[in-house]
Design an enzyme around this catalytic site. Structure first.
Site, PDB file in Angstrom:
ATOM      1  N   SER A  17       0.809  -1.246  -0.122  1.00  0.00           N
ATOM      2  CA  SER A  17       0.017  -0.123   0.056  1.00  0.00           C
ATOM      3  C   SER A  17       0.839   1.311  -0.039  1.00  0.00           C
ATOM      4  O   SER A  17       2.108   1.241   0.618  1.00  0.00           O
ATOM      5  CB  SER A  17      -0.799   0.048   1.212  1.00  0.00           C
ATOM      6  OG  SER A  17      -1.475   1.196   1.423  1.00  0.00           O
ATOM      7  N   TYR A  19      -1.840  -1.602  10.623  1.00  0.00           N
ATOM      8  CA  TYR A  19      -2.167  -1.988   9.161  1.00  0.00           C
ATOM      9  C   TYR A  19      -1.111  -1.398   8.118  1.00  0.00           C
ATOM     10  O   TYR A  19      -0.399  -2.082   7.264  1.00  0.00           O
ATOM     11  CB  TYR A  19      -3.463  -1.213   8.594  1.00  0.00           C
ATOM     12  CG  TYR A  19      -3.568  -1.320   7.118  1.00  0.00           C
ATOM     13  CD1 TYR A  19      -4.148  -2.522   6.638  1.00  0.00           C
ATOM     14  CD2 TYR A  19      -3.554  -0.148   6.325  1.00  0.00           C
ATOM     15  CE1 TYR A  19      -4.530  -2.496   5.234  1.00  0.00           C
ATOM     16  CE2 TYR A  19      -3.701  -0.107   4.850  1.00  0.00           C
ATOM     17  CZ  TYR A  19      -4.196  -1.374   4.691  1.00  0.00           C
ATOM     18  OH  TYR A  19      -4.540  -1.639   2.981  1.00  0.00           O
TER      19      TYR A  19
HETATM   20  N1  LIG Z   1      -8.929  -0.595  -1.265  1.00  0.00           N
HETATM   21  C1  LIG Z   1      -8.105   0.278  -1.347  1.00  0.00           C
HETATM   22  O1  LIG Z   1      -8.053   1.232  -1.550  1.00  0.00           O
HETATM   23  C2  LIG Z   1      -6.452  -0.296  -0.954  1.00  0.00           C
HETATM   24  C3  LIG Z   1      -5.407   0.512  -1.176  1.00  0.00           C
HETATM   25  C4  LIG Z   1      -3.933  -0.259  -1.045  1.00  0.00           C
HETATM   26  C5  LIG Z   1      -3.899  -1.390  -0.681  1.00  0.00           C
HETATM   27  N2  LIG Z   1      -5.127  -2.187  -0.840  1.00  0.00           N
HETATM   28  C6  LIG Z   1      -4.698  -3.532  -0.537  1.00  0.00           C
HETATM   29  O2  LIG Z   1      -5.475  -4.418  -1.275  1.00  0.00           O
HETATM   30  C7  LIG Z   1      -5.793  -5.573  -0.777  1.00  0.00           C
HETATM   31  C8  LIG Z   1      -7.393  -5.949  -1.113  1.00  0.00           C
HETATM   32  O3  LIG Z   1      -8.245  -4.843  -0.600  1.00  0.00           O
HETATM   33  P1  LIG Z   1      -9.643  -4.507  -0.563  1.00  0.00           P
HETATM   34  O4  LIG Z   1     -10.050  -3.223  -0.894  1.00  0.00           O
HETATM   35  O5  LIG Z   1     -10.132  -5.367  -1.759  1.00  0.00           O
HETATM   36  O6  LIG Z   1     -10.233  -5.462   0.602  1.00  0.00           O
HETATM   37  P2  LIG Z   1     -11.719  -5.682   0.993  1.00  0.00           P
HETATM   38  O7  LIG Z   1     -12.725  -4.847   0.141  1.00  0.00           O
HETATM   39  O8  LIG Z   1     -11.579  -5.662   2.593  1.00  0.00           O
HETATM   40  O9  LIG Z   1     -11.708  -7.425   0.630  1.00  0.00           O
HETATM   41  C9  LIG Z   1     -10.796  -8.237   1.232  1.00  0.00           C
HETATM   42  C10 LIG Z   1     -10.860  -9.644   0.950  1.00  0.00           C
HETATM   43  O10 LIG Z   1     -10.087 -10.519   1.948  1.00  0.00           O
HETATM   44  C11 LIG Z   1     -11.049 -11.519   1.945  1.00  0.00           C
HETATM   45  N3  LIG Z   1     -10.512 -11.580   3.613  1.00  0.00           N
HETATM   46  C12 LIG Z   1     -10.627 -10.868   4.815  1.00  0.00           C
HETATM   47  N4  LIG Z   1     -10.423 -11.552   5.922  1.00  0.00           N
HETATM   48  C13 LIG Z   1     -10.228 -12.921   5.409  1.00  0.00           C
HETATM   49  C14 LIG Z   1      -9.611 -13.769   6.529  1.00  0.00           C
HETATM   50  N5  LIG Z   1      -9.696 -13.898   7.498  1.00  0.00           N
HETATM   51  N6  LIG Z   1      -9.523 -15.167   5.606  1.00  0.00           N
HETATM   52  C15 LIG Z   1      -9.671 -15.116   4.170  1.00  0.00           C
HETATM   53  N7  LIG Z   1      -9.958 -14.144   3.600  1.00  0.00           N
HETATM   54  C16 LIG Z   1     -10.383 -13.073   4.054  1.00  0.00           C
HETATM   55  C17 LIG Z   1     -12.421 -11.087   1.897  1.00  0.00           C
HETATM   56  O11 LIG Z   1     -13.476 -12.266   1.825  1.00  0.00           O
HETATM   57  P3  LIG Z   1     -14.153 -12.818   3.019  1.00  0.00           P
HETATM   58  O12 LIG Z   1     -14.838 -11.684   4.043  1.00  0.00           O
HETATM   59  O13 LIG Z   1     -15.009 -13.508   2.310  1.00  0.00           O
HETATM   60  O14 LIG Z   1     -13.240 -13.587   3.827  1.00  0.00           O
HETATM   61  C18 LIG Z   1     -12.160 -10.302   0.797  1.00  0.00           C
HETATM   62  O15 LIG Z   1     -12.390 -11.228  -0.438  1.00  0.00           O
HETATM   63  C19 LIG Z   1      -5.773  -5.522   0.715  1.00  0.00           C
HETATM   64  O16 LIG Z   1      -4.274  -6.427   0.776  1.00  0.00           O
HETATM   65  C20 LIG Z   1      -5.570  -4.067   1.025  1.00  0.00           C
HETATM   66  O17 LIG Z   1      -4.577  -3.700   2.074  1.00  0.00           O
HETATM   67  C21 LIG Z   1      -6.357  -1.727  -0.736  1.00  0.00           C
HETATM   68  C1  LIG Z   2      -7.974   1.348   6.284  1.00  0.00           C
HETATM   69  O1  LIG Z   2      -9.096   1.644   7.208  1.00  0.00           O
HETATM   70  C2  LIG Z   2      -9.343   3.163   7.375  1.00  0.00           C
HETATM   71  C3  LIG Z   2     -10.155   3.401   8.778  1.00  0.00           C
HETATM   72  O2  LIG Z   2     -11.583   2.768   8.180  1.00  0.00           O
HETATM   73  C4  LIG Z   2      -9.478   3.981   6.145  1.00  0.00           C
HETATM   74  O3  LIG Z   2      -9.360   5.314   6.653  1.00  0.00           O
HETATM   75  C5  LIG Z   2      -8.446   3.657   5.184  1.00  0.00           C
HETATM   76  O4  LIG Z   2      -8.995   4.163   4.035  1.00  0.00           O
HETATM   77  C6  LIG Z   2      -8.518   2.085   5.053  1.00  0.00           C
HETATM   78  N1  LIG Z   2      -7.277   1.845   4.155  1.00  0.00           N
HETATM   79  C7  LIG Z   2      -7.448   1.369   2.833  1.00  0.00           C
HETATM   80  C8  LIG Z   2      -6.398   1.454   2.060  1.00  0.00           C
HETATM   81  O5  LIG Z   2      -8.526   1.347   2.395  1.00  0.00           O
END
Ligand SMILES: NC(=O)c1ccc[n+]([C@@H]2O[C@H](COP(=O)([O-])OP(=O)(O)OC[C@H]3O[C@@H](n4cnc5c(N)ncnc54)[C@H](OP(=O)(O)O)[C@@H]3O)[C@@H](O)[C@H]2O)c1
Ligand SMILES: *[C@@H]1O[C@H](CO)[C@@H](O)[C@H](O)[C@H]1NC(C)=O
Length: 310
Positions: A180, A194
């Site tokens: 990230s 995190y």
């Molecule tokens: N979204 C952003 O802006 C952002 C930015 C930078 C990096 N990232 C990184 O990108 C990755 C994906 O993010 P996302 O935004 O798609 O997250 P998300 O919407 O929270 O999705 C998380 C996924 O992981 C699974 N998961 C969560 N806990 C689990 C567990 N204990 N065992 C097995 N599966 C689990 C969830 O499915 P279930 O609930 O079905 O298990 C879901 O498929 C993460 O590593 C995050 O740190 C995201």
């Molecule tokens: C992680 O969680 C915090 C608190 O909800 C949020 O502000 C932040 O945007 C989240 N980070 C990502 C990458 O989604």
């Protein structure tokens, strides 16, 4: 005069370096070719956290590139929906219900068995857990810290050590780590654990990339800022926030170039701007932003609680 000569040379060098950076940026995001997925057609990709969000988007994009996909997460019904999308694109799929936070030694053994018969040449280490509200490190719940470290670090390491040795044997593979920007490219007060785990993933990826450099296995760390998802709580895409689909598409194109990268152009631009700001200022700004987000979140929560009581 010597002074004048000195300053004009320095100025020219600065301009030249900025121009070079700009041209390289444009080339990377709009002109250079895509990683070739052709040799991977018909082989398997394992995507962790694939039931929704960014993981699901990677699964579908990998299927579009001709790979079969193993989808791992906890929610079976949601995994099935993603599996359908994968199959709609002509690929095979397998779903594995697995909890990375609480898996026992036996659960890991079972996972190993389930994966053992497949030729896996891609691993997307996507699963990640975040806090639900920005929280001061000193006030964090011990359980929550454990869960974040367990999933983002311990489980990510385990599955990597499970799958990658076979790639090394076959001298072929791609391993992606969803790190990230927060943690690697900017500090993240109130998201300490995190962002720390994300920095850890980035460090692990860079180390592994060095260790596997001549093995035929490509390792890449990805350091994005916001993407639409449940985790970011942002539903609508914009210039600064790409959709998960757009992001996954850009990411699969940029495999094999930089070891640590931002596939979506605006994120890389943002990283560049941030890199010019003093660290102290970055820390102060993000701390203020996250304090605001926390207060807003708490207000929302209490009004939701109010609603549920009525
Ligand atoms: N979204 C952003 O802006 C952002 C930015 C930078 C990096 N990232 C990184 O990108 C990755 C994906 O993010 P996302 O935004 O798609 O997250 P998300 O919407 O929270 O999705 C998380 C996924 O992981 C699974 N998961 C969560 N806990 C689990 C567990 N204990 N065992 C097995 N599966 C689990 C969830 O499915 P279930 O609930 O079905 O298990 C879901 O498929 C993460 O590593 C995050 O740190 C995201
Ligand atoms: C992680 O969680 C915090 C608190 O909800 C949020 O502000 C932040 O945007 C989240 N980070 C990502 C990458 O989604």
């Amino acid at each position: 005069m010597v002074g004048e000569w000195y300053f004009s040379t320095l100025g020219a060098l600065v301009c030249f370096s900025l121009l070079f950076q700009l041209l390289r940026f444009i080339y990377r995001h709009w002109f250079r070719g895509s990683f070739s997925w052709e040799p991977y057609r018909g082989e398997w990709a394992v995507v962790t956290g694939a039931s929704y969000g960014i993981g699901a988007a990677y699964a579908v994009q990998l299927a579009k590139n001709g790979l079969n996909v193993v989808l791992i997460a906890r929610s079976v019904d949601k995994l099935q929906q993603v599996a359908q999308q994968v199959e709609k694109n002509g690929a095979k799929s397998q779903i594995i219900s697995f909890d990375f936070a609480s898996a026992s030694v036996d659960d890991w053994k079972r996972l190993e068995n389930q994966l053992s018969s497949l030729t896996t040449s891609v691993l997307v280490n996507n699963v990640g857990v975040n806090v639900s509200l920005p929280t001061s490190f000193l006030e964090m719940d011990e359980e929550k810290i454990h869960q974040i470290v367990q999933v983002n670090i311990v489980a990510t390491q385990k599955i990597t050590r499970l799958i990658v040795p076979k790639m090394v044997q076959r001298k072929k593979g791609v391993v992606l780590f969803l790190s990230s920007g927060g943690g690697v490219l900017s500090p993240a007060p109130y998201l300490s654990v995190y962002s720390g785990t994300k920095a850890y993933e980035n460090a692990l990826a860079l180390a592994l990339a060095g260790e596997l450099e001549s093995s035929g296995v490509v390792v890449q760390s990805i350091t994005p800022f916001f993407i639409t998802s449940e985790m970011s709580k942002i539903r609508k895409s914009s210039l600064a926030v790409p959709s998960a689909e757009r992001f996954a598409r850009d990411s699969l194109k940029s495999v094999g170039y930089e070891v640590s990268c931002n596939p979506y152009w605006f994120h890389e631009f943002l990283a560049l701007v941030i890199s010019y700001l003093p660290l102290k200022l970055q820390i102060r700004y993000v701390a203020k932003l996250h304090r605001g987000l926390r207060e807003k979140g708490l207000r929302k929560m209490s009004s939701a609680e109010k609603k549920s009581k009525i």
